[in-house]
Design an enzyme around this catalytic site. Structure first.
Site, PDB file in Angstrom:
ATOM      1  CG  HIS A   1     -19.184 -15.435 -81.545  1.00 13.99           C
ATOM      2  ND1 HIS A   1     -20.266 -15.615 -80.704  1.00 13.99           N
ATOM      3  CD2 HIS A   1     -18.428 -14.475 -80.978  1.00 13.99           C
ATOM      4  CE1 HIS A   1     -20.167 -14.779 -79.681  1.00 13.99           C
ATOM      5  NE2 HIS A   1     -19.059 -14.083 -79.823  1.00 13.99           N
TER       6      HIS A   1
ATOM      7  CB  ALA B   1     -18.392  -9.945 -80.122  1.00 12.91           C
TER       8      ALA B   1
ATOM      9  CG  ASN C   1     -26.019  -8.092 -77.717  1.00 15.28           C
ATOM     10  OD1 ASN C   1     -27.143  -7.631 -77.816  1.00 15.28           O
ATOM     11  ND2 ASN C   1     -25.404  -8.212 -76.548  1.00 15.28           N
TER      12      ASN C   1
HETATM   13  N1  NAD Z   1     -23.051  -6.156 -80.292  1.00  6.90           N
HETATM   14  C1  NAD Z   1     -22.080  -6.871 -79.738  1.00  6.90           C
HETATM   15  O1  NAD Z   1     -21.370  -7.642 -80.397  1.00  6.90           O
HETATM   16  C2  NAD Z   1     -21.838  -6.740 -78.264  1.00  6.90           C
HETATM   17  C3  NAD Z   1     -20.632  -7.178 -77.737  1.00  6.90           C
HETATM   18  C4  NAD Z   1     -20.416  -7.023 -76.371  1.00  6.90           C
HETATM   19  C5  NAD Z   1     -21.387  -6.455 -75.562  1.00  6.90           C
HETATM   20  N2  NAD Z   1     -22.562  -6.094 -76.106  1.00  6.90           N
HETATM   21  C6  NAD Z   1     -23.613  -5.524 -75.268  1.00  6.90           C
HETATM   22  O2  NAD Z   1     -23.249  -4.206 -74.948  1.00  6.90           O
HETATM   23  C7  NAD Z   1     -23.787  -3.866 -73.668  1.00  6.90           C
HETATM   24  C8  NAD Z   1     -22.680  -3.332 -72.774  1.00  6.90           C
HETATM   25  O3  NAD Z   1     -21.700  -4.336 -72.549  1.00  6.90           O
HETATM   26  P1  NAD Z   1     -20.627  -4.150 -71.371  1.00  6.90           P
HETATM   27  O4  NAD Z   1     -19.654  -5.256 -71.457  1.00  6.90           O
HETATM   28  O5  NAD Z   1     -20.150  -2.751 -71.351  1.00  6.90           O
HETATM   29  O6  NAD Z   1     -21.565  -4.417 -70.108  1.00  6.90           O
HETATM   30  P2  NAD Z   1     -21.331  -3.896 -68.620  1.00  6.90           P
HETATM   31  O7  NAD Z   1     -22.167  -4.791 -67.759  1.00  6.90           O
HETATM   32  O8  NAD Z   1     -19.875  -3.754 -68.303  1.00  6.90           O
HETATM   33  O9  NAD Z   1     -21.955  -2.418 -68.631  1.00  6.90           O
HETATM   34  C9  NAD Z   1     -23.321  -2.153 -68.753  1.00  6.90           C
HETATM   35  C10 NAD Z   1     -23.585  -0.816 -68.078  1.00  6.90           C
HETATM   36  O10 NAD Z   1     -24.949  -0.482 -68.284  1.00  6.90           O
HETATM   37  C11 NAD Z   1     -25.474   0.045 -67.058  1.00  6.90           C
HETATM   38  N3  NAD Z   1     -26.927  -0.131 -67.010  1.00  6.90           N
HETATM   39  C12 NAD Z   1     -27.628  -1.221 -66.621  1.00  6.90           C
HETATM   40  N4  NAD Z   1     -28.954  -0.969 -66.678  1.00  6.90           N
HETATM   41  C13 NAD Z   1     -29.067   0.317 -67.113  1.00  6.90           C
HETATM   42  C14 NAD Z   1     -30.168   1.164 -67.353  1.00  6.90           C
HETATM   43  N5  NAD Z   1     -31.419   0.739 -67.156  1.00  6.90           N
HETATM   44  N6  NAD Z   1     -29.933   2.401 -67.820  1.00  6.90           N
HETATM   45  C15 NAD Z   1     -28.663   2.839 -68.040  1.00  6.90           C
HETATM   46  N7  NAD Z   1     -27.570   2.092 -67.781  1.00  6.90           N
HETATM   47  C16 NAD Z   1     -27.771   0.845 -67.330  1.00  6.90           C
HETATM   48  C17 NAD Z   1     -24.752  -0.726 -65.968  1.00  6.90           C
HETATM   49  O11 NAD Z   1     -24.773  -0.011 -64.744  1.00  6.90           O
HETATM   50  C18 NAD Z   1     -23.342  -0.853 -66.556  1.00  6.90           C
HETATM   51  O12 NAD Z   1     -22.538   0.255 -66.163  1.00  6.90           O
HETATM   52  C19 NAD Z   1     -24.469  -5.138 -73.146  1.00  6.90           C
HETATM   53  O13 NAD Z   1     -25.847  -5.119 -73.450  1.00  6.90           O
HETATM   54  C20 NAD Z   1     -23.792  -6.229 -73.931  1.00  6.90           C
HETATM   55  O14 NAD Z   1     -24.606  -7.376 -74.034  1.00  6.90           O
HETATM   56  C21 NAD Z   1     -22.792  -6.205 -77.443  1.00  6.90           C
END
Ligand code: NAD
Length: 250
Positions: free
Chosen positions: A202, A117, A172
């Protein structure tokens, strides 16, 4: 064709799967997501359980699920394939990063850390030897933080290590900045809950020997964990890893 698997098939994961299908940069072999009801997502097989053998024969595994999924699988993946994780707060535990790096070193695979992000992590990483001060303030709607504040509230002020433990889904970028720069204990984090915004914002300050940077990023979010920019950023990271496009910023 390279083979890629996904851990997590939510908003960010689906954007990347579609991107790979459209560009034909790689074959998506499966999506591990026990919470998907159908047998397939976007035409890709869903796995509801996973073990280390499922990483054999893959080129890249992308984690976009939760910090605990990253923690559980990082070293197992890196023994067999390259790894691109997004739930970076898991790295607040030094053991998670050290075991991942050790597995990568022993197998010759690569741990790719996405800018997600925010912007400019490559620049911070390049300058880490002359950087001595890093701070990051994140301002989100209370709904994004799982809270119900009715007014502007300073939710957290402390180290990035503590912030990552308290808000694993939301900071994150604090974890990523810590990894790129001067570490989880020296990176100063603030988290603000503001009901008047519908964005994720941010504000990063970096100071060092002869440098002074401000990076200010705002993206529409509408109460979701990931803002509008992340799917584009994530697909760009995939392109750089898999060699897509004929122009790259390095
Ligand atoms: N690094 C960054 O800058 C950044 C930015 C945005 C999101 N993220 C992270 O990326 C991840 C995904 O974000 P998103 O918006 O797609 O979230 P989201 O909630 O749309 O999707 C997460 C998916 O993971 C699945 N899930 C949950 N627990 C699980 C498990 N134990 N095993 C396998 N799958 C599982 C859920 O069913 C869902 O489909 C999150 O952890 C979020 O915090 C990081």
């Amino acid at each position: 064709m390279k083979k890629v698997a996904f851990l997590g098939g939510g908003k960010v994961g689906q954007a990347m799967v579609k991107h790979l299908q459209e560009t034909k940069l790689a074959e998506v072999v499966y999506i591990y997501d026990p919470f998907q009801k159908a047998e397939e997502l976007l035409g890709v097989k869903i796995l509801r359980e996973i073990g280390e053998k499922d990483f054999e024969g893959l080129d890249l595994v992308v984690e976009c699920a939760t910090a605990s999924v990253l923690k559980e699988n990082a070293a197992k993946v890196l023994r067999h394939a390259d790894f691109l994780p997004f739930s970076m707060t898991a790295f607040r535990e030094d053991e998670v990063l050290e075991s991942a790096k050790k597995a990568a070193e022993e197998s010759g695979h690569t741990l790719y850390l996405p800018h997600g992000a925010i912007l400019g992590l490559d620049g911070v990483f390049d300058g880490k030897r002359i950087i001595n001060e890093v701070s990051i303030e994140t301002i989100k709607n209370p709904k994004s933080l799982g809270r119900d504040d009715k007014e502007y509230t300073v939710v957290f002020d402390g180290t990035a290590r503590e912030a990552a433990g308290l808000y694993p889904r939301n900071v994150n970028v604090h974890a990523a900045l810590s990894l790129a720069g001067i570490g989880f204990d020296r990176t100063h984090s603030r988290i603000i809950s503001d009901p008047s915004v519908n964005t994720n914002e941010h504000v990063i300050h970096v100071k060092g020997d002869g440098i002074d940077w401000t990076i200010h990023v705002t993206a529409f979010a509408a109460g979701a964990v990931s803002g509008k920019y992340v799917p584009y950023s994530a697909c760009g990271s995939l392109d750089r890893i898999l060699g897509g496009g004929n122009m790259q910023f390095v």
